[in-house]
Design an enzyme around this catalytic site. Structure first.
Site, PDB file in Angstrom:
ATOM      1  CG  HIS A  13      -2.849   3.714   3.810  1.00  0.00           C
ATOM      2  ND1 HIS A  13      -3.179   3.464   2.683  1.00  0.00           N
ATOM      3  CD2 HIS A  13      -2.680   2.471   4.233  1.00  0.00           C
ATOM      4  CE1 HIS A  13      -3.654   2.008   2.419  1.00  0.00           C
ATOM      5  NE2 HIS A  13      -3.145   1.603   3.589  1.00  0.00           N
ATOM      6  CG  HIS A  34      -4.073  20.817   4.196  1.00  0.00           C
ATOM      7  ND1 HIS A  34      -5.208  21.184   4.717  1.00  0.00           N
ATOM      8  CD2 HIS A  34      -3.114  21.741   3.431  1.00  0.00           C
ATOM      9  CE1 HIS A  34      -5.246  22.303   4.274  1.00  0.00           C
ATOM     10  NE2 HIS A  34      -4.131  22.814   3.533  1.00  0.00           N
ATOM     11  CG  ASN A  89      -6.828  -0.160   1.748  1.00  0.00           C
ATOM     12  OD1 ASN A  89      -6.242   0.560   0.991  1.00  0.00           O
ATOM     13  ND2 ASN A  89      -6.383  -0.832   2.878  1.00  0.00           N
ATOM     14  CB  CYS A 110      -0.999   0.020   1.186  1.00  0.00           C
ATOM     15  SG  CYS A 110      -2.091  -1.477   1.255  1.00  0.00           S
ATOM     16  CG  HIS A 112      11.878  -1.919   3.631  1.00  0.00           C
ATOM     17  ND1 HIS A 112      11.770  -3.335   4.467  1.00  0.00           N
ATOM     18  CD2 HIS A 112      11.354  -2.311   2.353  1.00  0.00           C
ATOM     19  CE1 HIS A 112      11.154  -3.904   3.762  1.00  0.00           C
ATOM     20  NE2 HIS A 112      10.924  -3.586   2.322  1.00  0.00           N
TER      21      HIS A 112
END
Length: 466
Positions: free
Chosen positions: A340, A336, A373, A166, A245
């Site tokens: 996700h 702003h 989603n 995602c 990561h």
């Protein structure tokens, strides 16, 4: 200073100015425009039809039905999200590669075509193409498919990303940013989506059934450039981007993973340790990006508050004396927040962690309710909501935050280059948002299942009534 000295000084400064200009050019990365995909109304996933889809899965018993009921009701998703065509054809149990390609072609032809037409950028003007579709890898690649559909140049630079989850759209932007540093006056096309057709889970493993409840059809095409002459036409300029990561950690790696269940059905496993992995990645990402986007006064205030709390804890044995942990106010650096839409719990957790108001998280909540989603393209629907609500003014800064399998947390900040009009995917129904009632009607229609005892079993030929 005489004229000779002035002349010599200018000769000395010119190379320095040239180097500074070159450094600025390498950092320039603008969004010229973007286009989010909206399928036709015939592809909307209503509560009634969702019940029919669940009923068609013969692997499920009452226990699984109750779990799905609870998940859908609390998901934050409404009745106007979109599903792939094969679901409406009743073929989710036998979807093929062709179904996945049809799903992608619909998006490629409609959204990419509309974007190129609106911007006036021809396929032959695209210098760089980056495509991220995580769950569908084909030969030739999907990027090659786009090149063939639009007859792009032979020397177009191509990157095809798969399995990035995602958070892949910000990875694609980072690829473009890095290429721009060594290629002046270029135009890039980023195409981001997800293929649900070949990845619909038909088993009864609860950790894999969640994906069917959350993920919906969507996608976005984005044109980026580093051409100075296009700066006035641009919508956003990239300020900074950070990728985190944690794939080296076994827990982080395995918390979101595609694999087979005990019956051989392939699905995306969402483990119970996912929130912990996401939190760790989120915190590490914030540690790196915060100094880049916050004013010095806020960083100094945070450090002072943190050290003061540490001293109080050292002086007193009572933990209450130290007070609450020091928190950074990200609103001092950005205007702003583009979050996700991983689910209602994800939005709530990020909002609480950053100390955001309901106004700040509204775009993510409404996007989840309206579109679900849509994987890596979710961020762009949230951005489009802000634009459609006329929130984005020249000079504003937008903080994008995304999460993905691996486990990854990627974030960036965009600066709004000009006031935006909001003519996008939300056009035509934006006035109906925000909605006060986001309750899903599943409980109203199928709530009787929730009251049944877990020991109760369904006969083999049982079907849930409409």
């Amino acid at each position: 200073m005489d004229l000779i000295d002035l002349f010599l000084s200018l000769l000395f400064l010119l190379p320095l100015l040239h180097l500074l200009r070159a450094a600025y050019d390498r950092r320039r990365c603008y969004i010229l425009d973007y286009e989010c995909y909206k399928p036709g109304d015939e592809r909307k996933l209503s509560t009634k039809f969702s019940g029919e889809i669940i009923r068609r899965n013969k692997q499920l018993g009452l226990y699984e039905y109750k779990f799905l009921l609870k998940t859908i009701v609390s998901s934050g998703i409404g009745e106007e999200t979109y599903a792939p065509q094969m679901v409406f054809d009743g073929r989710e149990a036998s979807a093929t590669l062709a179904d996945g390609l049809v799903e992608m072609d619909e998006f490629f032809l409609e959204s990419v075509g509309a974007l190129l037409k609106r911007t006036g950028v021809g396929p032959a003007e695209i210098d760089l193409l980056v495509v991220n579709i995580s769950m569908l890898s084909t030969a030739p690649s999907l990027s090659s498919r786009i090149i063939n559909l639009y007859k792009m140049r032979d020397d177009v630079k191509v990157y095809n990303l798969a399995g990035m989850g995602c958070s892949a759209s910000l990875i694609a932007v980072n690829v473009v940013e890095n290429v721009f540093r060594c290629r002046k006056d270029s135009v890039a096309l980023v195409v981001t989506s997800e293929s649900l057709s070949p990845n619909w889970y038909m088993g009864k493993d609860r950790s894999k059934m969640l994906a069917n409840c959350l993920f919906r059809t969507g996608g976005c095409a984005v044109i980026l450039t580093n051409k100075a002459e296009l700066a006035d036409r641009a919508m956003f300029r990239l300020k900074t981007l950070v990728r985190t990561h944690h794939g080296a950690s076994d827990d982080a790696y395995s918390c979101c993973e595609q694999k087979e269940d005990a019956d051989g059905f392939v699905g995306v496993h969402l483990g119970k340790n996912l929130p912990k992995a996401a939190t760790r990645a989120f915190v590490d990402n914030l540690k790196e990006i915060a100094p880049r986007i916050l004013p010095v006064r806020e960083i100094l205030r945070f450090l002072a508050a943190k050290n003061l709390r540490r001293l109080r804890r050292r002086w007193s044995k009572d933990p209450a004396v130290a007070g609450r942990p020091a928190a950074i106010n990200f609103k001092t650096g950005v205007d702003h927040f583009c979050l996700h839409t991983g689910g209602k719990a994800v939005i709530d957790a990020i909002g609480q962690s950053l100390g955001l108001s309901e106004h700040d998280v509204e775009p993510a909540r409404m996007t989840l309710h309206r579109f679900g989603n849509t994987s890596a393209s979710s961020l762009w629907y949230v951005l489009a909501y802000m634009e459609a609500k006329r929130r984005l003014k020249k000079g504003d800064k937008v903080f994008m935050i995304s999460f993905g399998a691996g486990f990854k947390c990627n974030s960036c900040v965009w600066e709004v280059v000009r006031d935006l009009k909001g003519d996008n995917v939300w056009k035509g129904f934006i006035n109906g948002y925000p909605k006060k009632n986001l309750a899903n009607p599943f409980m109203e229609k199928f709530g009787w299942l929730h009251e049944q005892d877990d020991s109760f079993s369904l006969p083999d030929d049982y079907q849930i009534p409409d």
